[in-house]
Design an enzyme around this catalytic site. Structure first.
Site, PDB file in Angstrom:
ATOM      1  N   VAL A 149      -0.511   5.227  14.109  1.00 26.18           N
ATOM      2  CA  VAL A 149      -0.998   4.278  13.211  1.00 26.18           C
ATOM      3  C   VAL A 149      -0.486   2.917  13.599  1.00 26.18           C
ATOM      4  CG1 VAL A 149      -1.264   3.647  10.901  1.00 26.18           C
ATOM      5  CG2 VAL A 149      -1.476   5.936  11.385  1.00 26.18           C
ATOM      6  N   GLY A 150       1.008   2.991  14.086  1.00 24.82           N
ATOM      7  CA  GLY A 150       1.476   1.878  14.426  1.00 24.82           C
ATOM      8  C   GLY A 150       1.050   0.982  15.314  1.00 24.82           C
ATOM      9  N   LYS A 196       0.989  -1.111   0.023  1.00 27.07           N
ATOM     10  CA  LYS A 196       0.018  -0.101  -0.097  1.00 27.07           C
ATOM     11  C   LYS A 196       0.927   1.376  -0.126  1.00 27.07           C
ATOM     12  CE  LYS A 196      -1.896   2.986   2.286  1.00 27.07           C
ATOM     13  NZ  LYS A 196      -1.664   4.143   1.697  1.00 27.07           N
ATOM     14  N   CYS A 241      12.898   9.575  10.028  1.00 29.79           N
ATOM     15  CA  CYS A 241      12.585   9.227  11.317  1.00 29.79           C
ATOM     16  C   CYS A 241      13.856   9.141  12.059  1.00 29.79           C
ATOM     17  CB  CYS A 241      12.073   7.676  11.186  1.00 29.79           C
ATOM     18  SG  CYS A 241      13.212   6.625  10.587  1.00 29.79           S
ATOM     19  N   GLU A 259       7.280  13.860  17.771  1.00 27.52           N
ATOM     20  CA  GLU A 259       8.164  13.994  16.436  1.00 27.52           C
ATOM     21  C   GLU A 259       7.167  15.079  15.629  1.00 27.52           C
ATOM     22  OE1 GLU A 259       7.527  10.950  14.118  1.00 27.52           O
ATOM     23  OE2 GLU A 259       9.440  10.630  13.545  1.00 27.52           O
ATOM     24  N   GLY A 275       5.799   4.182   9.583  1.00 26.75           N
ATOM     25  CA  GLY A 275       5.067   5.203   9.544  1.00 26.75           C
ATOM     26  C   GLY A 275       4.967   5.778  11.068  1.00 26.75           C
ATOM     27  N   SER A 276       3.677   6.507  11.403  1.00 27.91           N
ATOM     28  CA  SER A 276       3.867   7.191  12.696  1.00 27.91           C
ATOM     29  C   SER A 276       3.402   6.057  13.811  1.00 27.91           C
ATOM     30  CB  SER A 276       2.719   8.367  12.530  1.00 27.91           C
ATOM     31  OG  SER A 276       1.340   7.667  12.356  1.00 27.91           O
ATOM     32  N   GLU A 283       8.002   0.214  12.346  1.00 30.11           N
ATOM     33  CA  GLU A 283       9.384   0.860  12.021  1.00 30.11           C
ATOM     34  C   GLU A 283       8.648   2.489  12.205  1.00 30.11           C
ATOM     35  OE1 GLU A 283      11.907  -0.278  12.418  1.00 30.11           O
ATOM     36  OE2 GLU A 283      11.732  -2.315  11.746  1.00 30.11           O
TER      37      GLU A 283
END
Ligand code: NAD
Length: 501
Positions: free
Chosen positions: A247-248, A190, A299, A398, A243-244, A265
């Protein structure tokens, strides 16, 4: 449910951007089942580049079904053969490196030079992983029982769902697609909604390289519409996500409920310590690169610069002077480009304003760059902030932009305590000429990557990358360690009888 083929002819020329970027499912270009599309905006100009198919759960269902059907034959090919096909992708990428870099530059606004560097890293990842096809080692050992052989081999997981961020788009594809495929999985990527072009190009080249239909899928669309159904699908055995944290965390909970494997990650708030014995010029150079390269959209960005009191004033002066000289724009002579979209820009600048209102001092930057040179692009000035506390929002969240904070500490103990006082633990760096300090830092810093007299960098194809705490969930990308994400182990026993020889 059927897949509708895109109205434009199958597009094999990655040098020309289609008017609608299609999904790539089962070897075909495909429109979204629902027929919807969205605009891809150029972050450097604010103008539309093209439209992109907007996938939903219906497209995910089709893609997973096709991937599941295609996976056993791919797993049945030898891993050496799979490696050969992946090498062919890398070779095609090398042949078209300029065209791919052009797409990366276009969709992110970064310079062609930076886009080429990223493309080359993605190609190297392909060659590295392809070579692992001939080093797909297991383990052999002995059993406690006579005449019983014992070994451990790898086995694929099935269908791998890959969900990526937009910051280094072609590298993010390569870091996941190559190892997922080598291990014998079918992979469904995706793409990040902000960077559909390079992800589309990778799918085109994978098809041309001979990846069998259905084994590699590219889906475009938004996270909640196209990513979430992939996470929820019972036939997706592993979700590998970059990603963030927010969402993780949702992915860990959702995939966790069905006990699917997740490799996460996530973000960072990476410290760079400048000691009183540091080579200050070198420290400034690396602090600049850490904080501002790729517009701080890393990151691993150095967003907390921790400086010993004895050199604080001098370092601050040098660092601010150097930051003011940075050139922002899309040319190869510029230091960094725009941030990826308007919402990100607005949100990071709002964080700076909240910090300012709470008493922080913005030494330089803190605003959008406007004027003829910048047009409607999403350019943010290099921003350095001081007088923020370790528990302030800006120290703990972040921003993913060209914004960094300075912290004054009295000594090594205070520096290491502050560096470790973070919800994250991805990368970290120290600047010192003292070997003993460097070794103490390496031993005590709580991070996945530690660097001495360098930047908060550390992502090479043959080395593991990942972080502690909220920076991830323990898995590593790249290196041979990536193979552990995309394969499972099988312990094998073979009983034999010497009497029957
Ligand atoms: P994001 O989490 O908003 O989006 C990342 C991807 O997840 C996108 O493809 C998005 O469409 C998708 N997504 C969003 N919601 C989803 C959902 N509910 N279900 C499934 N997928 C969903 O992150 P972003 O702001 O685009 O990217 C920046 C973040 O990525 C930063 O936190 C950065 O630190 C992190 N990052 C981490 C690494 C690493 O290796 N640790 C590398 C690069 C970026």
């Amino acid at each position: 449910m059927t897949v509708s083929l895109a109205t434009q002819p199958a597009h094999n020329d990655v040098g020309a951007i289609p008017s609608v970027i299609p999904n790539h499912i089962g070897g075909h270009d495909a429109l979204a089942v629902g027929g919807r599309t969205f605009e891809k905006i150029d972050p450097a100009t604010g103008r539309t580049i093209c439209r992109v198919v907007r996938s939903t759960a219906d497209d995910v269902r089709v893609a997973v079904g096709i991937a599941k059907a295609a996976q056993p034959a791919w797993a049945g090919a030898t891993v050496v053969r799979r490696g050969e096909i992946l090498r062919q992708i890398a070779l095609l990428m090398r042949e078209r490196r300029s065209a791919i870099a052009e797409l990366v530059a276009r969709e992110t606004g970064k310079s062609r030079k930076d886009a080429l560097g990223e493309t080359d890293a993605a190609i190297e990842m392909g060659f590295f992983v392809a070579g692992e096809g001939r080093r797909f080692y297991g383990q052999t050992t002995t059993s406690a029982v006579p005449n019983k052989a014992a070994m451990v081999v790898r086995q694929p997981l099935g269908v791998a769902g890959l969900i990526i961020a937009a910051n280094t788009p072609i590298a993010n594809v390569a870091w996941k697609a190559f190892p997922a495929l080598l291990c014998g999985n079918a992979a469904i990527l995706k793409a990040a909604e902000d960077t559909p072009l390079s992800a589309w190009a990778f799918g085109v080249l994978a098809r041309e390289a001979g990846v069998p239909d259905g084994v590699y899928t590219t889906l475009h669309g938004f996270g909640e519409e196209a990513g979430a159904p992939l996470v929820e699908h019972p036939d997706v055995a592993v979700i590998s996500f970059t990603g963030s944290c927010e969402v993780g965390r949702w992915i860990a909970e959702t995939a966790g409920r069905r006990l699917a494997k997740t490799c996460l990650e996530l973000g960072g708030k990476n410290p760079l310590i400048v000691c009183d014995d540091a080579d200050l010029q070198n420290a400034v150079t690396w602090a600049l690169g850490s904080a501002f390269s790729n517009a701080g959209q890393r990151c691993a960005a150095g967003s907390r610069i921790i400086v010993f009191d004895a050199v604080y004033d001098r370092f601050r002066q040098m660092f601010v002077d150097a930051a003011k000289k940075l050139k922002v724009g899309t040319a190869d002579t510029d230091d960094y480009g725009p941030v990826i979209n308007e919402a990100q820009m607005t949100s990071m600048l709002a964080s700076v304003e909240r910090a300012r209102a709470a008493g922080a001092v913005v030494l330089t930057g803190g605003h959008r760059l406007t004027g003829e040179r910048y047009g409607n692009g999403f350019f943010v000035a290099p921003t350095i902030i001081e007088h923020v506390g370790p528990n302030d929002e800006i120290s703990r969240t972040e921003l993913f932009g060209p914004i960094t904070c300075l912290y004054r500490v009295k000594d090594f103990e205070e520096a290491i305590a502050l560096a470790n006082d973070s919800p994250f633990g991805l990368t970290a760096s120290i600047h010192t000429q003292n070997l003993n300090r460097a070794m103490a830092f390496i031993g005590r810093i709580q991070s996945g990557v530690a660097s001495v007299n360098g930047g908060t960098y550390g992502s090479e194809p043959h080395l593991p990358f990942g972080g502690l705490r909220q920076s991830g969930n323990g898995w590593r990308e790249a290196g041979t360690q990536a193979l552990d994400v995309y394969s499972d182990l099988k312990t094998v026993y073979i009983n034999h009888n010497p009497a029957q020889v």
